[in-house]
Design an enzyme around this catalytic site. Structure first.
Site, PDB file in Angstrom:
ATOM      1  N   GLU A 199       0.815  -1.220   0.000  1.00 45.53           N
ATOM      2  CA  GLU A 199       0.000   0.000   0.000  1.00 45.53           C
ATOM      3  C   GLU A 199       0.850   1.273   0.000  1.00 45.53           C
ATOM      4  O   GLU A 199       0.362   2.347   0.324  1.00 45.53           O
ATOM      5  CB  GLU A 199      -0.945  -0.003   1.209  1.00 45.53           C
ATOM      6  CG  GLU A 199      -1.974  -1.130   1.131  1.00 45.53           C
ATOM      7  CD  GLU A 199      -2.957  -1.123   2.284  1.00 45.53           C
ATOM      8  OE1 GLU A 199      -2.846  -0.273   3.185  1.00 45.53           O
ATOM      9  OE2 GLU A 199      -3.834  -2.001   2.276  1.00 45.53           O
ATOM     10  N   LYS A 331     -15.817  -2.330   3.522  1.00 43.22           N
ATOM     11  CA  LYS A 331     -15.144  -2.728   2.276  1.00 43.22           C
ATOM     12  C   LYS A 331     -16.203  -3.414   1.430  1.00 43.22           C
ATOM     13  O   LYS A 331     -16.686  -4.500   1.793  1.00 43.22           O
ATOM     14  CB  LYS A 331     -14.017  -3.720   2.551  1.00 43.22           C
ATOM     15  CG  LYS A 331     -12.793  -3.166   3.254  1.00 43.22           C
ATOM     16  CD  LYS A 331     -11.847  -4.309   3.624  1.00 43.22           C
ATOM     17  CE  LYS A 331     -10.543  -3.799   4.218  1.00 43.22           C
ATOM     18  NZ  LYS A 331      -9.782  -4.896   4.864  1.00 43.22           N
TER      19      LYS A 331
END
Ligand code: 2PG
Ligand code: MG
Length: 412
Positions: A199, A331
């Site tokens: 990330e 999510k």
């Protein structure tokens, strides 16, 4: 009302170079909505299945043989798209069609509707009311499932620019800490390669405590007052550490092994020592009672369920019974379709469980995440700091700040 006139699916790649699906939904023969499905590295046990039989091709076959069912549907109607998906796949985990198809199709439909209506996508999801920017959580240092050997056992060390007055200031603060952290790490490890994890967070050779100290130092060096301008957060992602056989948390890299009681003490000390505002998955995905203990101890901290809840309404209800958490990760691809996730967000908001909308570690350059975060009244957004697939979302917030729609930052 915009109606769906064609749908095309294709194989695409995510930011880790793994195969995934991208779906184009065309509305009124000219408005293109496009969405690429993301995927996680630390995946919760109760998330929906990403691809049926683990095969992207199989997912696309399922889509192609059912496209007709979606033609003519109202593109902004997430519920009808969900109902139609359910006529193809009635399993609770989307194991027939795959969560990736449910995700990409349902979001691409709303994306095309937004284009047809000539409004930002967030307006399709939340027609009116107040729109606020979620505080961007900056993942500045990482280990666990997102980085290689030698890095911390803990997955994500985050900064939260709580004092920022605007989204631009918030982003700048995160970038500044990320930049300064490189110097701090380099000072400690002369052989630091500037390596970064999935990330974009730095992935140095450090243990968990050294990592926490480094992030704190970087914040201080930038002149930010911890707890006032900026706060620290951690995604412990402990389901990746939990060993069911020995009923303990195994910190392989640092050679520690914690009982559940010891884990609670460890997390409590980290929260206190570093004044954390945010603690995600501090205990594993089945440990509702241990989560409740931490929630009771730290009422002012976002004690957040990710793998614990997997954006699933039943898991949220269970958490509510235990008082297991006061914040929840949203999510969409854990739940399947956008409607599943919107339903979850509604229940969370009704129950005062604060939302944090989150990317996955394997992402695309799509920007829908930002619109979903704003439309669900999310307090925070997890979308990383560096890397094109992270920056795309951050820049989308800057664009939205020019629209006149936004009413400042969410209050944390
Ligand atoms: C998490 C996510 C995103 P992954 O655990 O919160 O940061 O990671 O997508 O790998 O599950
Ligand atoms: Mg997580």
């Amino acid at each position: 009302m915009p109606s769906i006139t064609s749908i095309t699916g294709r194989v695409c790649y995510n930011s880790r170079g793994q195969e995934t699906v991208e779906i184009d939904v065309m509305t009124d023969q000219k408005y293109l909505g496009r969405t690429c499905a993301p995927s996680g590295a630390s995946v919760g046990k109760y998330e929906v299945v990403n691809f049926p039989k683990n095969k992207v091709d199989h997912a696309l076959q399922m889509l192609n043989s059912n496209i007709n069912k979606f033609i003519g549907l109202e593109a902004s109607d997430t519920e009808t798209i969900f109902d139609t998906l359910r006529t193809i796949d009635d399993t609770s985990d989307y194991s027939k069609v795959g969560g990736a198809i449910a995700y990409a199709l349902s979001i691409a439909a709303v994306d095309s509707a937004a284009k047809a209506l000539n409004v930002p996508m967030l307006k399709v999801l939340k027609k009116n009311g107040i729109y606020r920017f979620p505080i961007p959580l900056g993942n500045v240092l990482g280990g666990g499932a997102h980085a290689g050997p030698g890095t911390p056992d803990i997955q994500e060390f985050l900064v939260v620019p709580i004092g920022a007055k605007s989204i631009n200031e918030a982003l700048r603060m995160n970038f500044e800490v990320h930049r300064e952290l490189k110097n701090v790490i380099e000072h400690k490890d002369k052989e630091f390669t500037y390596g970064r994890g999935d990330e974009g967070a730095w992935a140095p050779k450090m243990n968990d405590v050294e990592a926490l100290d480094a992030v704190e130092k970087a914040c201080n060096n930038c002149g930010f007052k911890i707890d006032k301008d900026i706060a620290m957060g951690v995604d412990f992602a402990t389901s990746s550490l939990w060993d069911e056989n020995s009923k303990s948390y195994v910190y392989i890299r640092s050679g520690r092994k914690f009982t559940s009681a010891r884990q609670i003490e460890f997390v409590s000390n980290v929260i206190k020592d570093y004044k954390l505002i945010y603690a995600e998955d501090p205990v594993h995905e089945e440990a509702f009672e241990d989560m409740a203990e931490l929630t009771k101890r730290f009422r002012n901290v976002y004690v957040t369920g990710d793998d614990l809840l997997v954006t699933n309404v039943e898991r949220l209800e269970k958490a509510k019974k235990y008082n297991a958490c006061n914040a929840a990760i949203l999510k969409v691809n854990q739940a399947g379709s956008l409607h599943d996730a919107m339903d979850f967000s509604k229940k969370a908001n009704e129950n005062n469980i604060r939302l944090i909308t989150s990317h996955r570690s394997g992402e695309s350059i799509d920007t829908h995440l930002v619109h979903i975060a704003i439309a669900t009244n999310s307090k925070m957004i997890k979308s990383g700091v560096l890397g094109g697939e992270r920056i795309s979302k951050l820049n989308e917030m800057l664009r939205l700040s020019e629209t006149g729609l936004m009413d400042g930052m969410a209050e944390v």
